[in-house]
Design a protein around this motif. Structure first.
Motif, short mmCIF file in Angstrom:
data_model
loop_
_atom_site.label_atom_id
_atom_site.label_comp_id
_atom_site.label_asym_id
_atom_site.label_seq_id
_atom_site.Cartn_x
_atom_site.Cartn_y
_atom_site.Cartn_z
N PHE A 153 -7.97 -0.73 -4.30
CA PHE A 153 -8.34 0.56 -3.70
C PHE A 153 -7.59 1.66 -4.44
O PHE A 153 -6.36 1.59 -4.57
N LYS A 180 -3.18 -1.08 -2.88
CA LYS A 180 -3.86 0.17 -2.55
C LYS A 180 -2.96 1.34 -2.96
O LYS A 180 -1.77 1.35 -2.63
N THR A 239 0.85 -1.19 0.00
CA THR A 239 0.00 0.00 0.00
C THR A 239 0.88 1.23 0.00
O THR A 239 1.91 1.27 0.70
#
Length: 617
Positions: free
Chosen positions: A473, A445, A419
């Motif tokens: 995401f 993400k 992420t």
């Protein structure tokens, strides 16, 4: 001689100041007692005389009524006269016995003699006069009696505070409001509030949700949570944090001796002793999350180090009262076992020097989050490059940083990141996006917000021929031009535009669960219609935010519902071209005040008719 010896043999001790004062002013305690008894007898005699006088007057009235009339009485007149005589006699009896009935205590036997009245007068305590001192019947505090002093339940006087409490309680008891059922306006307001919290109600609440809400509504009567699962306790924590009722009284409900995880969303009402209590009750805690921890101070970190708390994951928001020196000591003591550190809203502590000690003392960090840390700058970005085990990185600095420092950071640690969140880096340009495309191959993400230098071409190149798997995401909030002299923007789209949006959905649309593109105003309607045409499907997309994407209209929203069968929440603030859209069952549409509520029954929603009407088929 014998008289002199007798007087000399008397033992006299020292006299008090009060005794000397009474003797000097010729005041006798015996005289005071005699005067009190005399006044009491006079008051008793006066009351008896008044009662006798009232009785005599009534007897005279009866006698006058009993005088024979010159005329002969009819049967009706005679009946009325007897009724009046009986009523007068009854009134005389009540007047004579009224004082005796007032004096008799509840449950005590009645005594018709004067001895009983005198005994009762001696037993009862006379009420102090205004200006004298007395003890409050309720709180037993000493106060000055006034003509407005209230009488308590037992007959004693009350102080001002207790009198006010008694009057307010009487008003509450006299006026019990009826249970008010929420009207349509209140229900709609609560529904919209639940939608903003991500709560979408389809029918009645489950039994578990009802129990959780009942506990939250009566939290001050709860002694312990018992064997509630961690998920339910976390849900209770969210509800209680929203109500701002997590205090020193309710905190022990969340503490368990064998607990290893604790998350408190709102710690604003907790003090230093409460934070220490967390570790004394739960010495085995390994994951701690405290938001709004304004009173988290050096003493708490000292206690953690002294007790050797096995903390591995630490999340603290607004812990500004921890000094830089204490942070350095904590990192040196506990840094080797730290795997996750998330700090936010630090405007006083945590400067670049302290951050250097963090990096050197915590080599095994896998998650690092530093947001709104006002004293961190470009040297901190260079220090992060030494953390080779990083998997999750979230940064938001207030001080300016160069684009090259971000490129160097991504080049050093990008290969292991899962992420990546970069917020408010206003000087970042397309070279940062190119570095992400080149060095990041495991991202799930990606957040890159509030930037006005990266162009649509840079976003298009990011998602073109990228070896990274599809994202789950994406957040590109506020990626647009901010030139008030040129509100329509430059010839080349700044921020995420039509081509970049189409490339994003082509790369990650199959696995995307969350799509956040608010204020990306350079996305044209044609690009939105091509992506959400109803034929292309995005089966995993559940949450989307298209607020202030000004080209969005009613057909686009209907196309989103058709292309995203699992959509649960769609936010569309500022989309003024959307009107009278019908929301399918189980979907929360936020930001459209004139949207129709769901009326879809079992069997689904017929998008074909809507799409045909809007020209999407």
């Amino acid at each position: 001689m014998s008289g002199r010896r007798a007087s000399n043999n008397r033992i006299r001790g020292p006299q008090s100041a009060l005794t000397d004062f009474l003797a000097a002013n010729n005041i006798s305690a015996a005289q005071i007692s005699a005067d009190y008894e005399r006044r009491r007898r006079e008051a008793h005699q006066q009351a008896e005389q008044e009662a006798v006088a009232n009785g005599t007057a009534l007897e005279q009235e009866v006698a006058e009524d009993q005088q024979p009339d010159e005329r002969e009485e009819t049967a009706l007149q005679k009946k009325k006269r007897k009724r009046a005589e009986d009523k007068a006699r009854e009134k005389i009896k009540q007047t004579k016995n009224s004082k005796k009935q007032k004096k008799n205590k509840k449950g005590a036997p009645e005594d018709d003699g004067d001895d009983g009245d005198l005994a009762f007068d001696m037993y009862t305590k006379s009420k102090p006069l205004p200006g004298q001192l007395d003890n409050c019947e309720k709180c037993e505090k000493r106060f000055t009696v006034t003509p407005y002093s209230k009488t308590g339940p037992a007959g004693g006087l009350l102080c001002k505070k207790c009198s006010e409490e008694q009057e307010s309680q009487k008003k509450k008891d006299a006026k019990v409001p009826a249970k008010k059922h929420p009207g349509p306006r209140e229900k709609r307001r609560q529904t919209e509030s639940s939608k903003l919290d991500g709560i979408i109600l389809n029918g009645a609440l489950s039994l578990q949700d009802l129990c959780i809400r009942t506990i939250a509504s009566n939290i001050h009567e709860v002694e312990e949570f018992g064997d509630l699962p961690q998920q339910s306790i976390q849900a209770l924590g969210y509800i209680l944090s929203k109500k701002r009722v997590i205090t020193s009284r309710t905190l022990p409900l969340f503490l368990r001796p064998n607990s290893e995880i604790l998350e408190i969303t709102d710690s604003g009402a907790l003090e230093v002793e409460d934070y220490i209590k967390i570790f004394s009750f739960s010495p085995r805690i390994a994951s701690l999350s405290l938001k709004q921890a304004g009173q988290f101070k050096d003493e708490v970190l000292d206690y953690m180090m002294e007790r050797d708390i096995p903390i591995k994951h630490l999340k603290l928001y607004a812990a500004n009262l921890v000094s830089d020196g204490k942070w350095i000591e904590f990192f040196a003591t506990c840094g080797q076992r730290l795997e996750s550190l998330q700090l936010r809203d630090l405007d006083y502590s945590m400067d670049d020097n302290t951050f250097m000690h963090l990096v050197r003392s915590c080599p095994h960090l896998k998650r690092l989050k530093m947001k709104k840390c006002w004293r961190l700058s470009e040297p901190a970005l260079g220090a992060i490059q030494e953390l080779k085990e990083l998997e999750h990185l979230s940064l938001q600095f207030k001080l300016p940083t160069s684009s090259q420092s971000l490129v160097d950071l991504i080049t050093a640690v990008g290969s292991g990141l899962r992420t990546l969140s970069l917020e408010d880096f206003h000087d970042a340009d397309n070279s940062v996006l190119k570095a992400v495309n080149t060095h990041c191959s495991q991202l799930q993400k990606l957040r890159f917000t509030e930037n006005d230098l990266c162009t649509d071409t840079g976003f298009t190149e990011l998602f073109t021929n990228w070896s990274n798997p599809p994202l789950t995401f994406v957040d590109f909030t506020g990626s647009r031009s901010i030139d008030y002299n040129n509100p329509d923007g430059t010839d080349e789209a700044v921020g995420l535009g039509t081509a970049g949006f189409e490339a994003l959905m082509a790369h990650s649309g199959s696995t995307l669960t969350t799509l956040m593109i608010p204020s990306c105003r350079h996305i044209e309607r044609e690009g939105l219609a091509n992506v959400f045409d109803g034929a292309k499907q995005y089966p995993a997309l559940k949450t989307a935010d298209i607020s202030f994407v000004k080209r969005t209209d009613t057909p686009i929203v209907a196309g989103i519902f058709k292309s995203c069968p699992q959509i649960m929440k769609l936010t569309a603030f500022g989309c003024f071209s959307v009107s009278d859209v019908t929301v399918p069952k189980g979907v929360a549409l936020i930001g459209i005040p004139n949207a129709q509520d769901s009326i879809v029954q079992e069997g689904g929603y017929d998008f074909d008719s809507i799409s045909a009407g809007f020209g999407l088929m």
